[in-house]
Motif scaffolding. Structure first.
Motif, PDB file in Angstrom:
ATOM      1  N   SER A   1       0.787  -1.238   0.000  1.00  0.00           N
ATOM      2  CA  SER A   1       0.000   0.000   0.000  1.00  0.00           C
ATOM      3  C   SER A   1       0.818   1.286   0.000  1.00  0.00           C
ATOM      4  N   VAL A   2       2.124   1.227   0.289  1.00  0.00           N
ATOM      5  CA  VAL A   2       2.912   2.454   0.185  1.00  0.00           C
ATOM      6  C   VAL A   2       2.964   2.942  -1.256  1.00  0.00           C
ATOM      7  N   PHE A   3       2.632   2.052  -2.214  1.00  0.00           N
ATOM      8  CA  PHE A   3       2.629   2.432  -3.630  1.00  0.00           C
ATOM      9  C   PHE A   3       1.415   3.298  -3.974  1.00  0.00           C
TER      10      PHE A   3
ATOM     11  N   GLY B   1     -15.899  -3.053   0.784  1.00  0.00           N
ATOM     12  CA  GLY B   1     -14.529  -3.531   0.974  1.00  0.00           C
ATOM     13  C   GLY B   1     -14.165  -4.748   0.168  1.00  0.00           C
ATOM     14  N   ILE B   2     -15.044  -5.166  -0.778  1.00  0.00           N
ATOM     15  CA  ILE B   2     -14.737  -6.332  -1.625  1.00  0.00           C
ATOM     16  C   ILE B   2     -15.205  -6.036  -3.045  1.00  0.00           C
ATOM     17  N   LYS B   3     -14.330  -6.292  -4.035  1.00  0.00           N
ATOM     18  CA  LYS B   3     -14.720  -6.113  -5.426  1.00  0.00           C
ATOM     19  C   LYS B   3     -13.853  -7.008  -6.313  1.00  0.00           C
ATOM     20  N   SER B   4     -14.467  -7.564  -7.358  1.00  0.00           N
ATOM     21  CA  SER B   4     -13.746  -8.417  -8.296  1.00  0.00           C
ATOM     22  C   SER B   4     -13.358  -7.635  -9.541  1.00  0.00           C
TER      23      SER B   4
ATOM     24  N   ASP C   1     -10.445  -5.241   1.144  1.00  0.00           N
ATOM     25  CA  ASP C   1      -9.887  -4.346   2.152  1.00  0.00           C
ATOM     26  C   ASP C   1      -9.742  -5.086   3.477  1.00  0.00           C
ATOM     27  N   SER C   2      -8.758  -4.654   4.280  1.00  0.00           N
ATOM     28  CA  SER C   2      -8.592  -5.278   5.598  1.00  0.00           C
ATOM     29  C   SER C   2      -9.730  -4.886   6.525  1.00  0.00           C
ATOM     30  N   HIS C   3     -10.396  -3.742   6.245  1.00  0.00           N
ATOM     31  CA  HIS C   3     -11.537  -3.295   7.038  1.00  0.00           C
ATOM     32  C   HIS C   3     -12.773  -3.338   6.122  1.00  0.00           C
TER      33      HIS C   3
ATOM     34  N   SER D   1      -6.348   3.304   3.856  1.00  0.00           N
ATOM     35  CA  SER D   1      -5.638   2.389   2.961  1.00  0.00           C
ATOM     36  C   SER D   1      -6.580   1.381   2.296  1.00  0.00           C
ATOM     37  N   SER D   2      -7.600   1.900   1.606  1.00  0.00           N
ATOM     38  CA  SER D   2      -8.577   1.038   0.937  1.00  0.00           C
ATOM     39  C   SER D   2      -8.020   0.533  -0.396  1.00  0.00           C
TER      40      SER D   2
END
Length: 707
Positions: A305-307, A332-335, A343-345, A360-361
């Motif tokens: 995610s730093v990118f 938080g979920i997509k294909s 996403d972690s959240h 950080s999505s």
């Protein structure tokens, strides 16, 4: 008569043959002398003469603050020629008269054998007339100074047979400190690493030579036939030993405590691009950590995610989004083309770009990149090229494996998922230094600086070449984009929903971005049992006027308890930034309480010690405290007033303030809490490099400043 003639004929024939032979020999001698003389003289000399190389003294490597990081020290190999004429004359009288005292001296000096064992060893070698007996290797300079005054040895080489050969040994006085960056010097130059390899031609100097003639059973130097070596140049790096020490300790503490595999931490001076510290640690088979590889410069990985900073910069430069643009995270979920990004959240839907960056999505950035660059991917790649993420940083260290890899449209692995995956840090390989250079450009208001490690080159203390900061790109993006990116990175730490909110500080502000990349364990794929996490945090401080930019990237193991960027790398960043802020960005002054009487003294001490001192000095004392063992002391107009001071209990991990204490009391408090103490100056403590009230771990080092 026939017999006489036959005899005379034979005599004349023999005489003629002798004359012909003499003429041939004489002619051959003249030919050899005149025509081949130089050849045979050279052949003779080659059997008795040889050139012996004289190695130049290798230059040293220094830190910017003047400490020696790598240097050469002399070591000595000692041999004995037991066939030397001076040693064997008069039936070896000189050897026999000195062997006892020499053996005693050798036993006392080296302490590896008894005097009787040395005597037996020397007598056996003498009996066998050993021409090159190895007595001792790698002897120190101090041992050499003592040895040359020993019985027999002090008589000189021809009479004693002792031959002492000097060599240089390369050492790093600070051992682990930046070891992989400074590098090691070996006889095989191709095996050198770091600055020792990059600047080898300057450091090693020019080898001299000495003409040696074989005489009396040994080679002796020919006087006047000597070419002196030219010693190597010295290199002054940009490294700061204090910052390097702080960085390595912070990285080591986290890796040991979290059982991590390898990691790197790089500190860069924002305005110039100078690398002030670079620590690289890898776990060894025995569980220890060493600088086994330059992970910061020579190890490219998927950044995670730093990118997203690069993705956000591209979107903003093309005017597709700003901080207030709404993006739907779809829970938080997509294909994308059959592959799911998560996403972690979970549970987030519509949010602003600023909030999506702070939280950080992955879905938000994958959607935005796919929406705007899915049909024009080259436009996105052009932005990454301008950010130099597909280019070597230009740092002096040679690291061929560190060449970044950004996919091209012609790549066989390019697919419909490439853009959305690249947008949040996958399907590209970059080094931590590549990402640090980009973040530093944002901190530096859009000016991208070349990272560098060498300040200057010196010859006998005189600067012969100086390296100045070099601008790679005067403006990597518009000032408006820079301002928005800074605001977004500040939100990551300042916002309660930011992924790095745990490292927020009330004294100074930090801006940056966390990253947690999933990595395949031993190339077994990304299934649940075979994946590990790479934790990253890259940021700068103080946010309002950046002084340092820091990248921390740590590869965790399956046994690591902490895996996320903020908890692992963010904690290392905070430990480094706290110490640097205290040391370089605050004024270490002790402000006494304001009083009409200018002769007011303030101190902190143990109650019993204070009572003893003031009783002995017959100074009136008023103790206003009712409990506790420590007291604040105010001495004014020959009267002492005592009050309670709060020192955290020794069983807590909260750093106490020892400002105002004497060194004895400060050491007592801190050592009882399991801390290691270093100090500078004399008098009372006026500053400490670990902030009071912060958490610490047992064994952590703290520096006290006294005045």
């Amino acid at each position: 008569m026939d017999i006489k003639k036959d005899i005379l004929w034979r005599v004349y024939l023999c005489f003629l043959c002798i004359v012909v032979l003499c003429v041939f020999v004489l002619g051959r001698a003249i030919y050899i002398q005149r025509a081949e003389g130089k050849f045979w003289i050279g052949m003779g000399d080659s059997l008795h003469l040889k050139y012996q190389p004289i190695l130049a003294e290798r230059g040293s490597i220094y830190s910017e603050d003047g400490n020696m990081l790598s240097t050469s020290i002399p070591i000595f190999d000692v041999f004995v020629d037991f066939a030397a004429d001076g040693l064997r004359e008069k039936q070896g009288k000189r050897f026999k008269d000195n062997v006892d005292s020499l053996s005693i001296c050798l036993a006392n000096l080296f302490a590896d054998k008894t005097s009787s064992e040395y005597k037996k060893l020397l007598q056996q070698a003498y009996k066998e007339s050993d021409r090159y007996f190895i007595l001792k290797k790698k002897m120190t300079f101090d041992q050499y100074l003592q040895l040359r005054n020993f019985p027999l040895v002090r008589l000189g080489r021809n009479k004693s047979g002792f031959i002492i050969e000097s060599k240089d040994k390369r050492i790093n006085p600070y051992v682990l400190l930046a070891n992989r960056t400074i590098g090691l010097s070996r006889q095989d130059v191709t095996k050198n690493v770091g600055l020792e390899l990059t600047y080898d031609s300057l450091l090693r100097g020019t080898t001299g030579q000495r003409l040696m003639r074989y005489a009396a059973g040994t080679y002796m130097p020919v006087e006047g036939a000597e070419l002196d070596p030219v010693n190597g140049k010295d290199i002054v790096t940009t490294l700061d030993t204090y910052i390097q020490d702080v960085t390595e300790n912070a990285l080591m503490n986290m890796m040991v405590g979290n059982n991590s595999v390898h990691g790197t931490a790089i500190v860069m001076e924002t305005a110039t691009g100078k690398i002030k510290a670079i620590a690289n640690l890898g776990k060894q088979p025995d569980g220890t950590y060493l600088e086994d590889l330059n992970y910061g410069i020579g190890k490219k990985t998927e950044p995670g995610s730093v990118f997203k900073l690069a993705t956000l910069m591209s979107l903003m430069e093309d005017k597709y989004v700003d901080l207030n643009t709404i993006v739907n995270c779809e829970g938080g979920i997509k294909s994308f083309s059959g592959l799911r990004i998560k996403d972690s959240h979970l549970g987030t839907y519509e949010t602003t770009v600023k909030e999506a960056f702070a939280a950080s999505s992955n879905v938000a950035f994958a959607k935005l990149a796919s929406q705007y660059y899915g049909a024009q991917p080259q436009k996105f790649l052009d932005h990454l090229h301008k950010m130099r993420l597909d280019t070597l940083t230009g740092v002096e260290i040679i690291a061929s494996s560190g060449f970044p890899l950004i996919k091209k449209l012609t790549s066989k692995s390019w697919s419909g998922t490439t853009i959305p995956y690249m947008a949040h840090g996958y399907e590209e390989l970059v080094t931590p230094l590549n990402m640090l250079t980009l973040y530093n450009a944002v901190a530096n208001n859009g000016k991208m600086m070349r990272p560098y490690l060498v300040n200057e080159i010196r010859d006998y203390g005189v600067t012969i070449q100086k390296f100045e900061p070099q601008v790679l790109d005067a403006q990597i993006c518009s000032p408006q984009t820079v301002a928005m990116l800074k605001e977004a990175m500040l939100e990551v730490v300042e916002s309660v929903h930011g992924t790095a909110h745990a490292i927020k500080d009330s004294v100074y502000k930090i801006a940056g971005k966390t990253g947690t990349a999933v990595t395949a364990l031993d190339n077994k794929g990304y299934n649940k049992g075979a994946k590990i996490y790479q934790a990253s945090f890259i940021g700068y401080f103080p946010a309002e006027a950046p002084r340092y930019t820091i990248a921390v990237v740590i590869q965790n193991s399956r046994e690591s308890k902490l895996v996320y960027g903020a908890a692992v790398s963010g904690a290392v960043f905070k430990q480094i930034s706290d110490k640097l802020y205290t040391r370089y960005l605050t004024s270490p002054t002790f402000n006494a309480a304001i009083s009409k009487d200018t002769l007011v003294n303030n101190a902190i001490g143990l109650k019993n010690d204070v009572n003893t001192i003031f009783s002995y000095m017959r100074i009136p004392m008023a103790d206003q405290a009712t409990n506790g063992t420590w007291r604040n002391v105010q001495l004014a107009q020959n009267t002492a007033t005592l009050s309670t001071t709060a020192i955290p209990q020794s069983n807590t991990n909260i750093m106490p303030s020892v400002v105002g204490m004497g060194l004895k009391d400060a050491v007592y408090v801190l050592e009882n809490k399991g801390l290691k103490i270093a100090f500078q100056g004399k008098g009372k403590v006026i500053s400490q490099d670990v902030l009071a009230g912060s958490n610490f771990i047992k064994g952590q080092k703290i520096t006290l400043f006294l005045n």
